[in-house]
Design an enzyme around this catalytic site. Sequence first.
Site, PDB file in Angstrom:
ATOM      1  N   HIS A 113       0.838  -1.202   0.000  1.00  0.00           N
ATOM      2  CA  HIS A 113       0.000   0.000   0.000  1.00  0.00           C
ATOM      3  C   HIS A 113       0.874   1.253   0.000  1.00  0.00           C
ATOM      4  O   HIS A 113       0.604   2.215  -0.715  1.00  0.00           O
ATOM      5  CB  HIS A 113      -0.881   0.054   1.256  1.00  0.00           C
ATOM      6  N   LYS A 154     -15.601  -8.286   4.763  1.00  0.00           N
ATOM      7  CA  LYS A 154     -14.468  -8.590   5.645  1.00  0.00           C
ATOM      8  C   LYS A 154     -14.743  -8.240   7.092  1.00  0.00           C
ATOM      9  O   LYS A 154     -15.336  -7.200   7.380  1.00  0.00           O
ATOM     10  CB  LYS A 154     -13.225  -7.811   5.184  1.00  0.00           C
ATOM     11  N   ARG A 187      -1.952  -5.748  -8.333  1.00  0.00           N
ATOM     12  CA  ARG A 187      -0.822  -6.646  -8.101  1.00  0.00           C
ATOM     13  C   ARG A 187      -0.734  -7.743  -9.146  1.00  0.00           C
ATOM     14  O   ARG A 187       0.352  -8.251  -9.434  1.00  0.00           O
ATOM     15  CB  ARG A 187      -0.949  -7.303  -6.712  1.00  0.00           C
ATOM     16  N   SER A 216      -2.997  -7.741   3.130  1.00  0.00           N
ATOM     17  CA  SER A 216      -3.295  -7.506   4.546  1.00  0.00           C
ATOM     18  C   SER A 216      -3.656  -8.816   5.236  1.00  0.00           C
ATOM     19  O   SER A 216      -3.298  -9.031   6.400  1.00  0.00           O
ATOM     20  CB  SER A 216      -4.435  -6.498   4.695  1.00  0.00           C
TER      21      SER A 216
HETATM   22  N1  COA Z   1      -0.127  -3.920  -2.065  1.00  0.00           N
HETATM   23  C1  COA Z   1      -0.427  -4.842  -1.129  1.00  0.00           C
HETATM   24  N2  COA Z   1      -1.680  -5.268  -0.876  1.00  0.00           N
HETATM   25  C2  COA Z   1      -2.665  -4.730  -1.613  1.00  0.00           C
HETATM   26  C3  COA Z   1      -2.422  -3.780  -2.599  1.00  0.00           C
HETATM   27  C4  COA Z   1      -1.082  -3.374  -2.815  1.00  0.00           C
HETATM   28  N3  COA Z   1      -0.763  -2.478  -3.749  1.00  0.00           N
HETATM   29  N4  COA Z   1      -3.599  -3.454  -3.168  1.00  0.00           N
HETATM   30  C5  COA Z   1      -4.528  -4.175  -2.537  1.00  0.00           C
HETATM   31  N5  COA Z   1      -3.966  -4.941  -1.610  1.00  0.00           N
HETATM   32  C6  COA Z   1      -4.629  -5.917  -0.749  1.00  0.00           C
HETATM   33  C7  COA Z   1      -5.503  -5.324   0.305  1.00  0.00           C
HETATM   34  O1  COA Z   1      -4.794  -5.125   1.519  1.00  0.00           O
HETATM   35  C8  COA Z   1      -6.549  -6.385   0.454  1.00  0.00           C
HETATM   36  O2  COA Z   1      -5.985  -7.423   1.254  1.00  0.00           O
HETATM   37  P1  COA Z   1      -6.900  -8.475   2.038  1.00  0.00           P
HETATM   38  O3  COA Z   1      -8.000  -8.907   1.118  1.00  0.00           O
HETATM   39  O4  COA Z   1      -5.944  -9.534   2.310  1.00  0.00           O
HETATM   40  O5  COA Z   1      -7.426  -7.749   3.256  1.00  0.00           O
HETATM   41  C9  COA Z   1      -6.704  -6.952  -0.937  1.00  0.00           C
HETATM   42  O6  COA Z   1      -5.508  -6.639  -1.593  1.00  0.00           O
HETATM   43  C10 COA Z   1      -7.855  -6.382  -1.693  1.00  0.00           C
HETATM   44  O7  COA Z   1      -7.692  -4.973  -1.775  1.00  0.00           O
HETATM   45  P2  COA Z   1      -8.921  -4.072  -2.221  1.00  0.00           P
HETATM   46  O8  COA Z   1      -9.578  -4.673  -3.409  1.00  0.00           O
HETATM   47  O9  COA Z   1      -8.460  -2.675  -2.317  1.00  0.00           O
HETATM   48  O10 COA Z   1      -9.968  -4.308  -1.043  1.00  0.00           O
HETATM   49  P3  COA Z   1     -10.061  -3.565   0.319  1.00  0.00           P
HETATM   50  O11 COA Z   1     -10.864  -4.418   1.229  1.00  0.00           O
HETATM   51  O12 COA Z   1      -8.729  -3.139   0.816  1.00  0.00           O
HETATM   52  O13 COA Z   1     -10.885  -2.245  -0.040  1.00  0.00           O
HETATM   53  C11 COA Z   1     -12.910  -1.008  -0.424  1.00  0.00           C
HETATM   54  C12 COA Z   1     -12.162  -2.329  -0.626  1.00  0.00           C
HETATM   55  C13 COA Z   1     -13.011  -0.655   1.058  1.00  0.00           C
HETATM   56  C14 COA Z   1     -12.192   0.094  -1.160  1.00  0.00           C
HETATM   57  C15 COA Z   1     -14.328  -1.196  -1.037  1.00  0.00           C
HETATM   58  O14 COA Z   1     -14.985  -2.254  -0.371  1.00  0.00           O
HETATM   59  C16 COA Z   1     -15.158   0.069  -0.928  1.00  0.00           C
HETATM   60  O15 COA Z   1     -15.061   0.940  -1.789  1.00  0.00           O
HETATM   61  N6  COA Z   1     -15.968   0.172   0.146  1.00  0.00           N
HETATM   62  C17 COA Z   1     -16.830   1.325   0.358  1.00  0.00           C
HETATM   63  C18 COA Z   1     -18.292   1.000  -0.093  1.00  0.00           C
HETATM   64  C19 COA Z   1     -18.373   1.175  -1.582  1.00  0.00           C
HETATM   65  O16 COA Z   1     -18.399   2.275  -2.107  1.00  0.00           O
HETATM   66  N7  COA Z   1     -18.393   0.045  -2.323  1.00  0.00           N
HETATM   67  C20 COA Z   1     -18.267   0.091  -3.764  1.00  0.00           C
HETATM   68  C21 COA Z   1     -19.570   0.182  -4.446  1.00  0.00           C
HETATM   69  S1  COA Z   1     -20.304  -1.396  -4.647  1.00  0.00           S
END
Ligand code: COA
Length: 162
Positions: A17, A41, A90, A128
Amino acid sequence: MKRAVYPGSFDPVTQGHLNIIERAADIFDEVVVCVMKNVDKQGLFSYGEREVLLKKATEHLDNVRIDISTGLLTDYMREEDIDTIIKGLRNSQDFQYEVDMARINKRIAPDTDTAFLISDPQYTMISSSGVRELIAYNADLKGFVPECILPEIAEMVGKDQL
Ligand code: COA
């Protein structure tokens, strides 16, 4: 002034991140890293703890701000007057998932766009959930999370060191 939001659950922030945040901060005038709710989650760290860890990890970046929102991303963007979403990719699995998310966000907020940054190769295996698993086994987190937040993580999870 060009601003962008980097949303995620950040449970906890990882080295991967941070790599995306640093690169986005080079491109945009201001990057708001927003801790958001992923309905699929269950968290390990509280939203407040995630914010503390992100603030510490990004304290060297003047144009990065940390925020928390438990609402819809596009609502947050309208309130904050931000029109660009940053996401890191990724691998091809991230691509498949993020394309759908970007299209949903575009459908509900046509004035917004998602910009993708490709993860540097050394971070593509970091997640994560991987970090949470390492924490559960008291494993060494060096290289997985920014080194400066190791003491805070250890304290938050009630371990002497990680
Ligand atoms: N390096 C390392 N890890 C990374 C990464 C990077 N560059 N990019 C993503 N990851 C990891 C994240 O830590 C996460 O790990 P985990 O699944 O093991 O916890 C995984 O990859 C998925 O990342 P991401 O797709 O960004 O999911 P997220 O849970 O971190 O975030 C939200 C998702 C919160 C942004 C999304 O649910 C959201 O927008 N929520 C708000 C409500 C909304 O508007 N929803 C969309 C409309 S339907």
